[in-house]
Design an enzyme around this catalytic site. Structure first.
Site, PDB file in Angstrom:
ATOM      1  N   SER A 126       0.802  -1.228   0.000  1.00 38.62           N
ATOM      2  CA  SER A 126       0.000   0.000   0.000  1.00 38.62           C
ATOM      3  C   SER A 126       0.835   1.277   0.000  1.00 38.62           C
ATOM      4  O   SER A 126       0.281   2.371  -0.136  1.00 38.62           O
ATOM      5  CB  SER A 126      -0.943   0.012   1.200  1.00 38.62           C
ATOM      6  OG  SER A 126      -1.985  -0.921   1.024  1.00 38.62           O
ATOM      7  N   LYS A 168       0.263   3.470  -2.897  1.00 39.43           N
ATOM      8  CA  LYS A 168      -0.894   4.375  -2.933  1.00 39.43           C
ATOM      9  C   LYS A 168      -0.466   5.841  -2.978  1.00 39.43           C
ATOM     10  O   LYS A 168      -1.250   6.713  -3.364  1.00 39.43           O
ATOM     11  CB  LYS A 168      -1.801   4.137  -1.723  1.00 39.43           C
ATOM     12  CG  LYS A 168      -2.592   2.823  -1.764  1.00 39.43           C
ATOM     13  CD  LYS A 168      -3.497   2.689  -0.543  1.00 39.43           C
ATOM     14  CE  LYS A 168      -4.501   1.542  -0.669  1.00 39.43           C
ATOM     15  NZ  LYS A 168      -3.946   0.230  -0.375  1.00 39.43           N
ATOM     16  N   SER A 224      -6.327   3.568   4.240  1.00 40.93           N
ATOM     17  CA  SER A 224      -5.612   2.768   3.239  1.00 40.93           C
ATOM     18  C   SER A 224      -6.610   2.030   2.349  1.00 40.93           C
ATOM     19  O   SER A 224      -6.412   0.869   1.963  1.00 40.93           O
ATOM     20  CB  SER A 224      -4.656   1.767   3.894  1.00 40.93           C
ATOM     21  OG  SER A 224      -3.721   1.274   2.962  1.00 40.93           O
ATOM     22  N   LYS A 260       2.894   6.905   4.517  1.00 45.37           N
ATOM     23  CA  LYS A 260       2.014   5.779   4.201  1.00 45.37           C
ATOM     24  C   LYS A 260       2.634   4.439   4.571  1.00 45.37           C
ATOM     25  O   LYS A 260       3.787   4.165   4.255  1.00 45.37           O
ATOM     26  CB  LYS A 260       1.696   5.797   2.696  1.00 45.37           C
ATOM     27  CG  LYS A 260       0.622   4.806   2.287  1.00 45.37           C
ATOM     28  CD  LYS A 260      -0.743   5.232   2.776  1.00 45.37           C
ATOM     29  CE  LYS A 260      -1.785   4.135   2.619  1.00 45.37           C
ATOM     30  NZ  LYS A 260      -1.592   3.010   3.571  1.00 45.37           N
TER      31      LYS A 260
END
Length: 383
Positions: free
Chosen positions: A55, A58, A115, A217
């Site tokens: 993730s 992202k 997320s 993140k």
């Protein structure tokens, strides 16, 4: 060809004891820690190896959305539709449904804090028509931004053999979020977000530590392990880091805090040379002046190990003598800053004033000097 001139400016720019930063290893399979202001690499481990980013990728989905906001294609209060594909996607979710019409601001929070894989697919489909088309645009844009190891197969970081980024790519992307999107970066520091009555917390461990973290993140899959692209500020310094391949969320939290605390503790930023400083005098060939001063045009800032000020050295490098005419502000060389256990820093050197080409007598004098030098070479057999 004129010989390259090397002029050592100083062997001790500052006084103090030399205490190099302690070398540090990490349990992460890939890692990178950089100073945000200077770009100095403080730690790297397999930083250019393409890895599954989970993730953390992202951030690239957010990059595409932030660019669309900045260039005026969309506004924060615009709404997007939610497809069946987005609704049915597994993994981390914002819990979007086809009946919802989330604003772009909702989706930003859903991607950063929750997320949300569903939120990423909504963004991809509304910006590019399909997730596959969006992934192709992500790959193209990443290459344009210098992320040479990046290739995207989706908008979410969902496991796929063709979905890869390196630690270097992720750190550069993290720096871009901070530097180029200051109006949106504060979303990364939000600790929780409620959507449709469901409150979820931000999983970034740096938000809850003493290192003053404010982004960016996390990521986790079985293949990738636990990872984080993180940033923290302390005083006038900011550090951006990335770790991945850790065995648990707890290990990720411990390692990310340890690395950022180490970066602040063991390094500092100093001004090596201020804008306008004359760094050297270069000889001039057939000019109205025998020399020209060389200057730096902007402050030179460097990250150094704490206590290592007296070991910082600077050297002016130029092809000399410099042939006239020389324009004021012309780049005529470079300044090389050497720091213990760090990569050299190179900055351009500029002519501080103009030097016109010399007239007939200057040329005669220069020719006489060459003849005298050649005669000495013949007599003494030296070069």
């Amino acid at each position: 060809m004129k010989p390259k001139s090397l002029l050592a400016l100083t062997t001790a720019l500052f006084l103090g004891l030399t205490v190099p930063a302690k070398a540090l290893d990490t349990a992460a399979t890939s890692a990178m820690v950089v100073d945000f202001e200077t770009g100095a690499v403080l730690l790297e481990k397999d930083a250019h190896r393409p890895i599954p980013p989970a993730s953390m990728s992202k951030l690239m989905t957010l990059n595409m959305l932030f660019e669309a906001l900045q260039d005026g294609r969309f506004a924060l209060d615009d709404t997007f539709t939610v497809s069946e594909k987005a609704w049915q996607k597994g993994g981390s979710k914002m819990f979007l449904e086809p009946r919802h019409r989330p604003t772009i601001e909702d989706l930003i929070r859903g991607i950063i804090i929750h997320s949300g894989n569903d939120a990423c697919i909504v963004v991809a489909e509304n910006l590019a028509g399909s997730e596959d088309a969006f992934a192709a645009l992500m790959t193209q844009r990443a290459l344009e931004l210098g992320m040479e190891d990046a290739h995207f197969a989706n908008s979410t970081g969902w496991p796929h053999p063709d979905h890869r980024m390196s630690a270097f790519d992720l750190v550069q992307l993290g720096k871009r979020m901070i530097r180029d999107f200051p109006e949106y970066y504060p979303y990364f520091a939000e600790s929780e977000f409620t959507w449709d009555g469901i409150t979820q917390s931000n999983r970034n461990p740096l938000l809850y530590t003493s290192t003053v973290g404010d982004g960016l993140k996390t990521g986790h899959t079985e293949e990738a392990g636990y990872g984080l692209v993180g940033s923290a500020a302390q005083g006038d310094r900011r550090v951006v880091m990335m770790v991945t391949g850790l065995e648990s969320s707890r290990a990720r939290a411990i390692e990310s805090e340890r690395l950022t605390a180490w970066a602040f503790r063991e390094f500092e930023n100093i001004t090596v040379m201020e804008a306008g400083t004359i760094a050297a005098e270069a000889p001039v060939w057939i000019g109205t002046a025998d020399t020209v001063p060389l200057m730096v045009m902007e402050d030179i800032r460097a990250t150094i190990p704490r206590g290592a000020e007296d070991s910082v050295t600077a050297m002016a490098v130029f092809d000399g003598p410099l042939p006239a005419p020389i324009a004021e502000g012309q780049i005529v060389g470079e300044l090389i800053i050497s720091i213990p256990d760090m990569a050299d820093i190179s900055r351009p050197l500029y002519a501080a004033n103009a030097v016109a080409e010399g007239g007939f007598m200057t040329r005669v004098s220069a020719a006489a000097g060459l003849l005298a030098r050649d005669a000495m070479t013949t007599v003494f057999g030296s070069e």
